[in-house]
Design an enzyme around this catalytic site. Structure first.
Site, PDB file in Angstrom:
ATOM      1  N   GLY D  14      -2.649   1.902  -1.081  1.00  0.00           N
ATOM      2  CA  GLY D  14      -2.835   1.669  -0.518  1.00  0.00           C
ATOM      3  C   GLY D  14      -1.225   1.006   0.004  1.00  0.00           C
ATOM      4  N   GLY D  79      -4.565  -9.821  -1.668  1.00  0.00           N
ATOM      5  CA  GLY D  79      -4.028 -10.724  -0.550  1.00  0.00           C
ATOM      6  C   GLY D  79      -4.224  -9.662   0.671  1.00  0.00           C
ATOM      7  CB  THR D  81      -8.414  -9.575   5.277  1.00  0.00           C
ATOM      8  OG1 THR D  81      -8.399  -8.406   5.533  1.00  0.00           O
ATOM      9  CG2 THR D  81      -7.380 -10.068   5.818  1.00  0.00           C
ATOM     10  CG  PHE D 109       1.411 -12.567  -0.288  1.00  0.00           C
ATOM     11  CD1 PHE D 109       1.087 -13.151  -1.273  1.00  0.00           C
ATOM     12  CD2 PHE D 109       0.237 -12.128   0.339  1.00  0.00           C
ATOM     13  CE1 PHE D 109       0.493 -13.239  -1.942  1.00  0.00           C
ATOM     14  CE2 PHE D 109      -0.993 -11.792  -0.966  1.00  0.00           C
ATOM     15  CZ  PHE D 109      -0.681 -12.761  -1.644  1.00  0.00           C
ATOM     16  CG  HIS D 136       4.248  -9.192  16.675  1.00  0.00           C
ATOM     17  ND1 HIS D 136       4.344 -10.660  16.960  1.00  0.00           N
ATOM     18  CD2 HIS D 136       4.102  -9.160  15.494  1.00  0.00           C
ATOM     19  CE1 HIS D 136       3.686 -11.223  16.374  1.00  0.00           C
ATOM     20  NE2 HIS D 136       4.019 -10.416  15.362  1.00  0.00           N
ATOM     21  CE  LYS D 140       0.725  -8.757  17.190  1.00  0.00           C
ATOM     22  NZ  LYS D 140      -0.675  -9.125  16.366  1.00  0.00           N
TER      23      LYS D 140
END
Lengths: 252, 252, 252, 252
Positions: D14, D79, D81, D109, D136, D140
């Site tokens: 990933g 890390g 979810t 993190f 952002h 988003k």
């Protein structure tokens, strides 16, 4: 609700003292019982039954004022400068003879500034790079500001204790002064601009991210919440505390 | 809708060139007809019928490339460095012989940066104080940045032409470097921080107010809107234009 | 050096008027010849030989004051509100009969704010995205601020005239209000915070870059440089000018 | 110097996993012993003698991965979810049977972001006003960001426990949305702008002063210092830790 604190302001005719008088009069949990200036007798404190004093007088008076207060078991919050290490030790000895009495000496009452310094010290060890920019009105005669110098020293000490390398810097050629003053290895930049009051930014940088801690001080009134916090807390902290950060809940 | 511009990229194998190829392929009003690198023959430009070239090659090739384009009545947008005054004059002479052909030489294609510099120059005469802070990644070898130096020179020239005094500054004692580099009387501060790319702030201060012009450049891709704007405009501006600001509508 | 301008302040007992009196007394190229308040006779202006008036009175007086000044060939700088389009047209007619006389009506005298609005309008067409954040003290009763609304309208008009699409926004789910107020398609966010005075940021974003235009107003004194600039310029601009930006050199 | 930690990355194919592989290979105190993707057997972890795993896989795999690691006394940094309360409790039970083994589950993190949230919570009780602005990229789909919502909740909880009033706000008329979303009484504003990545500002205001805590995240690489810090610390923290802030030295 408990009875209001009975507070006397010493140095009440100075600019800071006048602000304190106003702030205490506004606080619903405090009663202003005396506002003394140069030449007023300290015996007034006894007559009015003060339980707390705020000393915002001058360096030549502050030690006499505070020792009088402590000897009469009044708690004291001090904003006057001049309390060097020798004077603080002597005061601590006096406090040991008056258990239950608390004194706070605060070089800085601005909560935001005190918090920003504490946060900068905490964050220092987690970022590869750190620099400081302080910005003030153009009538200031020294550069960098005392607060910036102390913040740099604090950050440098934290980085040293964490065994960190200096912030990376590949600069080979610079026009003199471009990279700022270097205080214990930390670069500090001083901006002077009409319209500003007193401002500071600590910039912390790591791979792909930045953390910025900025404090803006617009007005002397910004010191008053810290003075009131000191007054509300001092009775529960017997002995001598140096720095308002000692009264703040900084960890979690 | 008019026919797409037929565009050739010179220096297409460099980093900027590769970005330009991508940007042009995405633009619906442009057609990429050639992407030439080192060693490719300029005659290709004629074979493919290019009407516009973007030169993002190297200083040693750019003059040959552009003169070839102009002699064949192609419009040119140039991002390569090395076009000193002598070379620009020689090119202007060539352009005079090829009326209707336009060339743009742009030392900086970031629209935000070009606008911020223009705004700083416009505002300079209306504020008593001005300073510059530039912030870059820590691998940069020179300080201040070239953009900051040019911005300072531009501001200083505007202030001089308006007969202004230097920015007020009561500094009497400083730790060396605190007040930054001084360029034509303008103080410039250089911050180097891991995580940053290229950033600049112009701070202007007057009684009771401050104006801040900040530009953040995060990515080489930020140059492409300026390159495309140049390509769309160059045919309507015969002769030589130096600086992308010449194509922007700055007044109102 | 030329003779000082002979200036009268109307509305001298208001807060703005009092600031103007101070500012004019400090300016070496101006002479304060009258400071009139409510009830004082306008004939005084003739007796003292005023050549310029600053009107900082109230909406109910300003029209009478200014028409008197213009009829006696005094130049006028107006900060009072209430000059709607009908009143401005009527004043323009009067000015046509008094050639050589100049009047400036300025809804906003803060140079930084006027410049920031002008720059935002200029930059609007060069960035894909734009939003506005305004930040004020918590006693303000309306949101967004009038300045933010006007800035949004100005930006929207410029984007429309350039044929631009709305700023991109993929928001599908939001907690109500998160994306701010929408004024002519421009998102505007209003922050209310103790300690602040009046601040505004215009954020412009494009691929890989950002341009930020920030104005901070700390004090009513920030209007005075604009008032003085108006007084120094008004005699050279016969007729009616609406908006201080008409006196600024905005293009290059 | 002690022997390097023997680390396996799970979910190595990933985007986050690939970053982690790079970061671990660069760290001089770590050895990458395995980089497993979808379909690779967990038995490899035993064959290569991994002492630590980083799980950056997908919600459907993470529980199996981590339970395998813990059962074989490997420390784990997670890390991925999907670790809801039930799953965390079950994992804590498993850890109780494997004393000396440590696991960190970190929803975030980025050190700067984690520190900024912690500082905001600490500062919340010392300022009359607080608002949040998050900014952002325009792709988003939700507003406000999850981080902003959690920060608001954290601040609201701290203010409630300190018995504070809501931030003062005299707004009477607003254009819908101007004052932002309201989360547990805290106003949150969401800006969407081309060119941005992920940014957040917490603004705290008191009489005459302001404290601003800003975090900028420019790149996925910003998570790696937090991952490495987790790996260096996890063996010394047996049992389950939720949130990277549990590993930071936040008080002083």
């Amino acid at each position: 609700m408990s009875a209001p604190l009975k507070i006397a302001v010493l140095g009440a005719s100075g600019r800071m003292g006048a602000e304190a008088v106003k702030a205490i009069e506004t606080a619903t949990d405090m009663e202003l019982v005396a506002a003394l200036g140069r030449g007023d007798s300290l015996d007034t404190l006894l007559e009015v039954g003060a339980t707390h004093v705020v000393d915002l007088s001058v360096p030549s008076s502050t030690e006499t004022n505070v020792r009088f207060a402590v000897e009469h078991r009044m708690h004291a919050v001090i904003g006057t400068t001049g309390w060097d290490e020798a004077k603080r030790e002597s005061l601590a000895t006096l406090l040991a003879k008056n258990p239950g009495t608390g004194v706070l000496i605060a070089p800085n009452f601005a909560l935001g500034s005190v918090l920003a310094s504490a946060f900068a010290a905490t964050a220092a060890r987690y970022f590869e790079s750190v620099e400081i920019i302080e910005l003030h009105h153009p009538n200031k005669v020294d550069a960098p500001s005392g607060t910036a110098v102390r913040t740099a020293e604090l950050i440098a000490a934290e980085r040293a204790s964490a065994g960190m390398d200096p912030s990376p810097d590949a600069t080979e050629t610079q026009i003199e002064g471009a990279r700022g003053a270097v205080i214990d290895g930390i670069h500090v930049h001083s901006v002077r601009l009409r319209g500003l009051v007193a401002h500071q930014e600590v910039l912390l940088g790591g791979t792909g991210e930045q953390l910025t801690l900025r404090h803006d001080s617009y007005d002397r009134a910004s010191f008053m919440p810290g003075v009131l916090l000191g007054l509300r807390t001092v009775a529960s902290r017997p002995g001598l505390t140096y720095g308002l950060d000692g009264y703040l809940e900084l960890g979690r």
